[in-house]
Scaffold this active site. Structure first.
Site, short mmCIF file in Angstrom:
data_model
loop_
_atom_site.label_atom_id
_atom_site.label_comp_id
_atom_site.label_asym_id
_atom_site.label_seq_id
_atom_site.Cartn_x
_atom_site.Cartn_y
_atom_site.Cartn_z
CE1 TYR A 185 -3.01 -3.06 0.36
CE2 TYR A 185 -3.50 -2.41 2.61
CZ TYR A 185 -3.70 -3.26 1.53
OH TYR A 185 -4.58 -4.30 1.64
CG HIS B 22 -0.87 -8.59 -0.48
ND1 HIS B 22 -0.44 -7.29 -0.37
CD2 HIS B 22 -2.21 -8.49 -0.65
CE1 HIS B 22 -1.46 -6.46 -0.46
NE2 HIS B 22 -2.55 -7.17 -0.64
#
Length: 282
Positions: free
Chosen positions: A52, A111
């Site tokens: 992010y 992820h």
């Protein structure tokens, strides 16, 4: 607020997502205020990732969490596929910890799947758990075949959670993934639970049935969408917002219970899948 048990901890079913946060310096104070408002309203789970903003979200979270006792919070971050190897994961974790200003994560997620063999990733996650720098580990963006493969690996059944996209307009998980996870006592972390503010395309927030239910509960349409996601046990929703008011509304949705009739009406508008669907990922 309703609770869910994840990695041995009982936490409220609404947490705080942080995707897209930390990218705009002019919004930094507003975003920090939103995270802190969420904690004040009862949130304990904060979900972020090294991906992010290339670490900017982790930096923002690290700053936002400074006033709080670390042990009162449940902090999640994620390792990118290219860093999920024996050679690179430890350094990747250390960088995340430094940005987050903490010496451990409550949950560290893979992820999404990449080229590193899953067995190698799992073995390294287990090794890092033994160091104490992560209290538990899990996966993200795993479909039913991935979960079954994971469970066949040594230690694979020690995964503490799977984080997938899930909302009223994206119900693919209802066919196989959620039943399998319930059977194996594996909690789901639902990301984008309000379809990124309805940018998904199904017009959830303008649907007449959703709006009618919202009026009946004196709630917002987004609170209804969140209440739908957490309608069943062992599902944790992590909506993201940079607004203090919206953050407080998100947390209040943890008190909202939809009736059997309301759930049936939503099923009619947004039917449960009757066959396997492609896993939605954004």
């Amino acid at each position: 607020m309703q609770n869910v048990k994840i990695a041995g901890r009982t936490v409220p079913v609404i947490g705080i997502g942080t995707w897209h946060m930390g990218d705009r310096p002019a919004q930094r104070e507003t975003e920090i205020a939103a995270i802190q408002a969420g904690i004040a309203a009862g949130a304990r789970v904060i979900d972020t990732a090294e991906m992010y903003g290339s670490g900017r979200a982790e930096n923002l979270v690290g700053e936002a969490l400074q006033p709080y006792h670390r042990e009162d919070l449940f902090l999640i971050s994620k390792v990118l596929p290219e860093n999920a190897s024996r050679q690179r994961m430890a350094a990747s974790l250390e960088a995340s910890l430094q940005r987050l200003r903490t010496d451990y994560l409550d949950l560290y997620l893979y992820h999404w799947r990449g080229s590193v063999p899953l067995a190698e990733t799992v073995a390294e996650l287990q090794r890092l758990q033994q160091t104490g720098k992560i209290r538990a580990w899990g996966v993200s963006n795993f479909d039913i075949a991935d979960l079954k493969e994971l469970w066949q690996l040594p230690g694979g059944d020690q995964a503490a959670a799977n984080e997938d996209l899930y909302h009223l307009g994206s119900r693919g998980l209802d066919y196989a993934v959620l039943p399998w996870q319930a059977e194996h006592d594996l909690p789901l972390i639902a990301y984008s639970p309000i379809a990124q503010g309805d940018s998904w395309g199904q017009h959830l927030a303008t649907n007449a049935t959703v709006k009618q239910i919202a009026v009946a509960h004196q709630a917002t349409v987004y609170q209804v969408l969140l209440a739908w996601v957490i309608r069943q046990p062992q599902v944790l929703a992590i909506p993201q917002t940079s607004s203090v008011a919206h953050m407080e509304q998100n947390l209040a949705a943890g008190e909202l219970r939809l009736s059997t009739q309301e759930l049936a009406a939503l099923d009619q508008q947004f039917p449960r899948p009757t066959q396997k669907e492609r896993l939605d990922i954004i």
